[in-house]
Design a protein around this motif. Structure first.
Motif: not given
Length: 398
Positions: A80-87
Motif C-alpha cells: 500500500c505504501e509503495d503504490l501510493l507513495n505513502l510513508s
C-alpha cells in the motif's frame, strides 16, 4: 509659455498620473492574484495528500478483509505504501488504521475498524471441560503480542476445566500450523511465551493453589460463541437451520447418516443423540470445509479420525441426570458412572474436528479420554465469519 503649451503639459501630467495609478492597481491586483494562485496550488497539493492518505486507509482495509485478520494483513501494508507513495500504513493496538503521506504537503489520517470475526480458540467450551490423557494442541491466534509473536488461543472456557495426566502424557501447546489460524499464516509464526501452556501434572481450575495455565487458556464466564459461528442470534434458530441439511440423530448409524447428509450439503444439523462410533465415514470425506451441529443430544465417539470441519455441540435442554441417556451409546462404555450423570459429550479416541470444536452446553460436562494431536485450521470452517467493518461515525456512514 503660452496657454496652449500649459494645457498640453497638464494633460500629459494627468495622463501620467492616471497611468501610474492604474499600474499600482494592476500590481496590487497581480499580487492578490499570485497569492490566490499560490493558495490554489497549496490546496491542490493538500487534497492530493489527503486523497493519497485516504487511499492508504482503503488499501489497508481491503488487505485486512482479504486475509481476515490484522496480523495476516500487516505484511502487505508495504505494498500500500509503495503504490501510493505513502510513508506509513499500519494498525495500532486500538484497531485504528493509520495512513501517513509525507511530501510537499503532509497528511495523516486515522480511522477505526471493527473486527467482529469468530472468537479465537481451537476448543471453546461453555460446559465443564475434562481432558484425560495426552494432548498436543496447535492453536488459533488472536493478533500480535507486544513482543512481536502471536497471542495463541488453545482453549476458551466459561466454566470448570480439568486436566488429568496419564503417564507419560502431558498437555502441550505448540506454535500454530502454517496456514492454520488463517490462510497466509507464516511458517515463522510463533506463540508468545505468555501464550504457550505446558501441563505435566494434574490441573484443576477449582484448585486455586495452582496457576499452571497461561494466557492461551482464556477464562470468560460471559463468552457466547453462537453469534460468532452463525452470524445470527439464538432467537433466529429456525432461520439459521434453513442453510443446513437436517437429520435425526441415532445411537446406531449416526456416522452413516451424517456422511450421506454431507454429500448433499456441507452443513449438517443433527437433532438428538448421536453415537459416531469409529467415525470412519465422516473422517473419509474429502477436505471441503464443513460444519456439523448436534442439537440437544449427547454426542460420543471412539474413533481416531480427522474431520475437516467444525463441530458445534448445542445443548439447551435441562440437565438433571443423564445416566439413562447413555444407555445404548456404545462409544460411552468407558465413561465413568459419576461422569455419566452430567456428561453430554464424550470421546475416547482422537476424533479431531480441525476447524474447531465448540461445546455449547452450559450445564453439562464434556469429557475426553484421548491421546490427541489437535492441529487447528481456520479454513476448515465454512462459517468462519471474519466481518470487518468501519466503526460507525468513523468512516463511510452514508
Amino acid at each position: 509659455m503660452n496657454k496652449h503649451q500649459q494645457s498640453g503639459m497638464t494633460t500629459l501630467l494627468i495622463t501620467s498620473m492616471l497611468l501610474i495609478v492604474a499600474l499600482l492597481f494592476s500590481l496590487a491586483s497581480y499580487k492578490s492574484l499570485f497569492y490566490q494562485i499560490k493558495r490554489t496550488q497549496n490546496e491542490v497539493l493538500a487534497r492530493q495528500a489527503h486523497w493519497a492518505a485516504e487511499g492508504g486507509l482503503e488499501c489497508g482495509f481491503a488487505a485486512i478483509q482479504y486475509t481476515g485478520s490484522i496480523s495476516g494483513a500487516s505484511s502487505t501494508f508495504n505494498d500500500c505504501e509503495d503504490l501510493l507513495n505513502l510513508s506509513d500504513v499500519d494498525v495500532d493496538n486500538d484497531n485504528y488504521i493509520n495512513s501517513e503521506y509525507l511530501g510537499v504537503s503532509n497528511k495523516i489520517i486515522k480511522k477505526k475498524i471493527n473486527l467482529s470475526s469468530r472468537l479465537a480458540g481451537a476448543i471453546q467450551a461453555r460446559s465443564d471441560l475434562k481432558l484425560v490423557g495426552d494432548y498436543d494442541i496447535y492453536p488459533d491466534v488472536d493478533g500480535l503480542n507486544i513482543d512481536g509473536n502471536y497471542n495463541c488461543i488453545a482453549i476458551r472456557y466459561s466454566n470448570k476445566f480439568f486436566f488429568e495426566r496419564t503417564a507419560p502424557g502431558e498437555l502441550e501447546v505448540f506454535d500454530p500450523e502454517q496456514n492454520g489460524p488463517y490462510q497466509g499464516f507464516p511458517t515463522s509464526g510463533k506463540c508468545s511465551i505468555t501464550h504457550k501452556t505446558l501441563l505435566n501434572s494434574n490441573t484443576s481450575t477449582e484448585d486455586l493453589t495452582k496457576n499452571n495455565l497461561k494466557k492461551d487458556f482464556i477464562y470468560d464466564s460471559d463468552f457466547d460463541p453462537f453469534e460468532s459461528v452463525f452470524d445470527n442470534t439464538r432467537s433466529e434458530l429456525d432461520e439459521i437451520k434453513k442453510d443446513f441439511e437436517i437429520i435425526d440423530g441415532s445411537k446406531i448409524n449416526c456416522d452413516e447418516k451424517i456422511r450421506d447428509a454431507f454429500l448433499i450439503n456441507n452443513k449438517v444439523w443433527v437433532s438428538g443423540h448421536c453415537d459416531l462410533m469409529g467415525g470412519t465415514l465422516v473422517g473419509g470425506l474429502n477436505k471441503t470445509a464443513r460444519l456439523l451441529v448436534i442439537e440437544n443430544g449427547i454426542f460420543a465417539t471412539y474413533g481416531a479420525v480427522e474431520f475437516y470441519g467444525m463441530v458445534y455441540h448445542l445443548y439447551t435442554d435441562p440437565i438433571i441426570d443423564m445416566s439413562s441417556s447413555w444407555t445404548g451409546m456404545h462409544s460411552g462404555n468407558t465413561l465413568s458412572v459419576d461422569d455419566k450423570k452430567k456428561a453430554v459429550y464424550f470421546q475416547s479416541g482422537a476424533f479431531i474436528p480441525v476447524g474447531g470444536l465448540v461445546l455449547d452446553s452450559p450445564q453439562g460436562l464434556s469429557v475426553f479420554h484421548s491421546s490427541m494431536n489437535f492441529k487447528f485450521k481456520g479454513d476448515a470452517n465454512p462459517n468462519d465469519n471474519s466481518n470487518i467493518t468501519w466503526i460507525k461515525g468513523s468512516w463511510h456512514d452514508f
